[in-house]
Design a protein around this motif. Structure first.
Motif, PDB file in Angstrom:
ATOM      1  N   ASN A  53       0.838  -1.192   0.000  1.00  0.00           N
ATOM      2  CA  ASN A  53       0.000   0.000   0.000  1.00  0.00           C
ATOM      3  C   ASN A  53       0.870   1.238   0.000  1.00  0.00           C
ATOM      4  O   ASN A  53       1.900   1.280   0.677  1.00  0.00           O
ATOM      5  CB  ASN A  53      -0.892   0.022   1.241  1.00  0.00           C
ATOM      6  N   LEU A  54       0.464   2.250  -0.763  1.00  0.00           N
ATOM      7  CA  LEU A  54       1.119   3.546  -0.733  1.00  0.00           C
ATOM      8  C   LEU A  54       0.372   4.376   0.306  1.00  0.00           C
ATOM      9  O   LEU A  54      -0.844   4.591   0.185  1.00  0.00           O
ATOM     10  CB  LEU A  54       1.042   4.200  -2.112  1.00  0.00           C
ATOM     11  N   VAL A  55       1.079   4.797   1.353  1.00  0.00           N
ATOM     12  CA  VAL A  55       0.446   5.476   2.477  1.00  0.00           C
ATOM     13  C   VAL A  55       0.954   6.925   2.511  1.00  0.00           C
ATOM     14  O   VAL A  55       2.155   7.164   2.544  1.00  0.00           O
ATOM     15  CB  VAL A  55       0.746   4.750   3.807  1.00  0.00           C
ATOM     16  N   HIS A  56       0.002   7.857   2.486  1.00  0.00           N
ATOM     17  CA  HIS A  56       0.302   9.294   2.433  1.00  0.00           C
ATOM     18  C   HIS A  56       0.001   9.899   3.803  1.00  0.00           C
ATOM     19  O   HIS A  56      -1.157   9.935   4.219  1.00  0.00           O
ATOM     20  CB  HIS A  56      -0.579   9.983   1.388  1.00  0.00           C
ATOM     21  N   PHE A  57       1.015  10.388   4.488  1.00  0.00           N
ATOM     22  CA  PHE A  57       0.863  11.023   5.799  1.00  0.00           C
ATOM     23  C   PHE A  57       0.983  12.530   5.627  1.00  0.00           C
ATOM     24  O   PHE A  57       2.004  13.026   5.138  1.00  0.00           O
ATOM     25  CB  PHE A  57       1.973  10.566   6.753  1.00  0.00           C
ATOM     26  N   GLY A  70       9.015  13.119   0.792  1.00  0.00           N
ATOM     27  CA  GLY A  70       8.895  13.847   2.045  1.00  0.00           C
ATOM     28  C   GLY A  70       9.893  13.443   3.108  1.00  0.00           C
ATOM     29  O   GLY A  70      10.926  12.846   2.826  1.00  0.00           O
ATOM     30  N   VAL A  71       9.550  13.801   4.333  1.00  0.00           N
ATOM     31  CA  VAL A  71      10.395  13.501   5.493  1.00  0.00           C
ATOM     32  C   VAL A  71       9.507  12.878   6.552  1.00  0.00           C
ATOM     33  O   VAL A  71       8.445  13.406   6.889  1.00  0.00           O
ATOM     34  CB  VAL A  71      11.056  14.776   6.063  1.00  0.00           C
ATOM     35  N   ASP A 114       6.297  19.174  10.102  1.00  0.00           N
ATOM     36  CA  ASP A 114       6.134  20.228   9.110  1.00  0.00           C
ATOM     37  C   ASP A 114       6.326  19.742   7.676  1.00  0.00           C
ATOM     38  O   ASP A 114       6.475  20.537   6.763  1.00  0.00           O
ATOM     39  CB  ASP A 114       7.109  21.372   9.393  1.00  0.00           C
ATOM     40  N   ARG A 115       6.316  18.434   7.481  1.00  0.00           N
ATOM     41  CA  ARG A 115       6.516  17.859   6.144  1.00  0.00           C
ATOM     42  C   ARG A 115       5.582  16.677   5.946  1.00  0.00           C
ATOM     43  O   ARG A 115       5.330  15.919   6.874  1.00  0.00           O
ATOM     44  CB  ARG A 115       7.959  17.363   5.976  1.00  0.00           C
ATOM     45  N   LEU A 116       5.096  16.481   4.733  1.00  0.00           N
ATOM     46  CA  LEU A 116       4.358  15.264   4.452  1.00  0.00           C
ATOM     47  C   LEU A 116       5.349  14.133   4.234  1.00  0.00           C
ATOM     48  O   LEU A 116       6.547  14.362   4.038  1.00  0.00           O
ATOM     49  CB  LEU A 116       3.430  15.438   3.253  1.00  0.00           C
ATOM     50  N   MET A 117       4.853  12.906   4.264  1.00  0.00           N
ATOM     51  CA  MET A 117       5.699  11.752   3.982  1.00  0.00           C
ATOM     52  C   MET A 117       4.839  10.684   3.318  1.00  0.00           C
ATOM     53  O   MET A 117       3.695  10.461   3.709  1.00  0.00           O
ATOM     54  CB  MET A 117       6.314  11.194   5.264  1.00  0.00           C
ATOM     55  N   VAL A 118       5.384  10.068   2.275  1.00  0.00           N
ATOM     56  CA  VAL A 118       4.709   8.981   1.581  1.00  0.00           C
ATOM     57  C   VAL A 118       5.632   7.777   1.616  1.00  0.00           C
ATOM     58  O   VAL A 118       6.835   7.907   1.347  1.00  0.00           O
ATOM     59  CB  VAL A 118       4.379   9.353   0.119  1.00  0.00           C
TER      60      VAL A 118
END
Length: 189
Positions: free
Chosen positions: A78-82, A104-105, A139-143
């Motif tokens: 699964n590709l998980v987008h936080f 992302g980080v 402060d950053r998204l992460m995938v």
């Protein structure tokens, strides 16, 4: 029939769901890799992005199925987008989990260990039944791509308690979140 609850435990049910409904429930459960109950709870429609349930995640998390192999395989990806600040609850996987950061980080932590910064190209292997969490920096998204295998009972994950704000906020000084920094390999395959 036994169905997994949100915490991953299996419980017997007195009856079977409608036979015509079973294939779609199984397809939906493969999307999240967490079983029939999870699919119903998250209202998964195969081929769609789904919002991660609040009893598994803190913050906004979105999940896309990449691969859900048909039986007898028990593999899922699964590709998980936080979104910034979003994270999983503490959890463990009976047969381990590998995450591969694509964008992302992020942050990850094994129970009792330090919080580690993860970046695109990093692979993290969480050993079988190792309690851990992972998510985006504040402060950053992460995938990341999450690769899992179900055990003989088709359990993929056992959800535990939420990561507290204090636990999440314990990022080590000098971790270089948001700055140029050489990516590191957190776990080896």
């Amino acid at each position: 029939m036994r169905v997994p609850l949100a915490d991953g435990t299996l419980v017997a049910t007195p009856g079977m769901p409608d036979v015509d409904l079973i294939p779609s429930l199984l397809d939906a459960s493969d999307v999240l890799g967490t079983g029939w109950f999870a699919a119903v709870a998250a209202e998964v429609e195969p081929g769609k992005t789904v919002k991660g349930p609040a009893d598994w995640f803190t913050g906004d998390v979105y999940i896309d199925a990449v691969a859900a192999a048909p039986a007898p395989s028990r593999m899922s990806a699964n590709l998980v987008h936080f979104m910034p600040g979003a994270r999983t609850h503490w959890h463990r996987h009976p047969l381990s989990q590998t995450v591969f950061v694509t964008e992302g980080v992020g942050l990850c932590q094994r129970r009792g260990g330090p919080i580690e910064v993860i970046r695109p190209g990093d692979r993290v292997l969480f050993e079988a039944d190792e309690e851990h969490w992972h998510g985006a920096a504040s402060d950053r998204l992460m995938v990341h791509l999450a690769i899992n295998e179900g055990d003989a009972d088709h359990d993929v994950v056992h959800w535990l308690e939420p990561v507290t704000d204090e636990e999440y906020g314990a990022v080590p000084a000098g971790s270089c979140i948001g700055t140029a920094h050489t990516a590191h390999l957190v776990g080896e395959l």
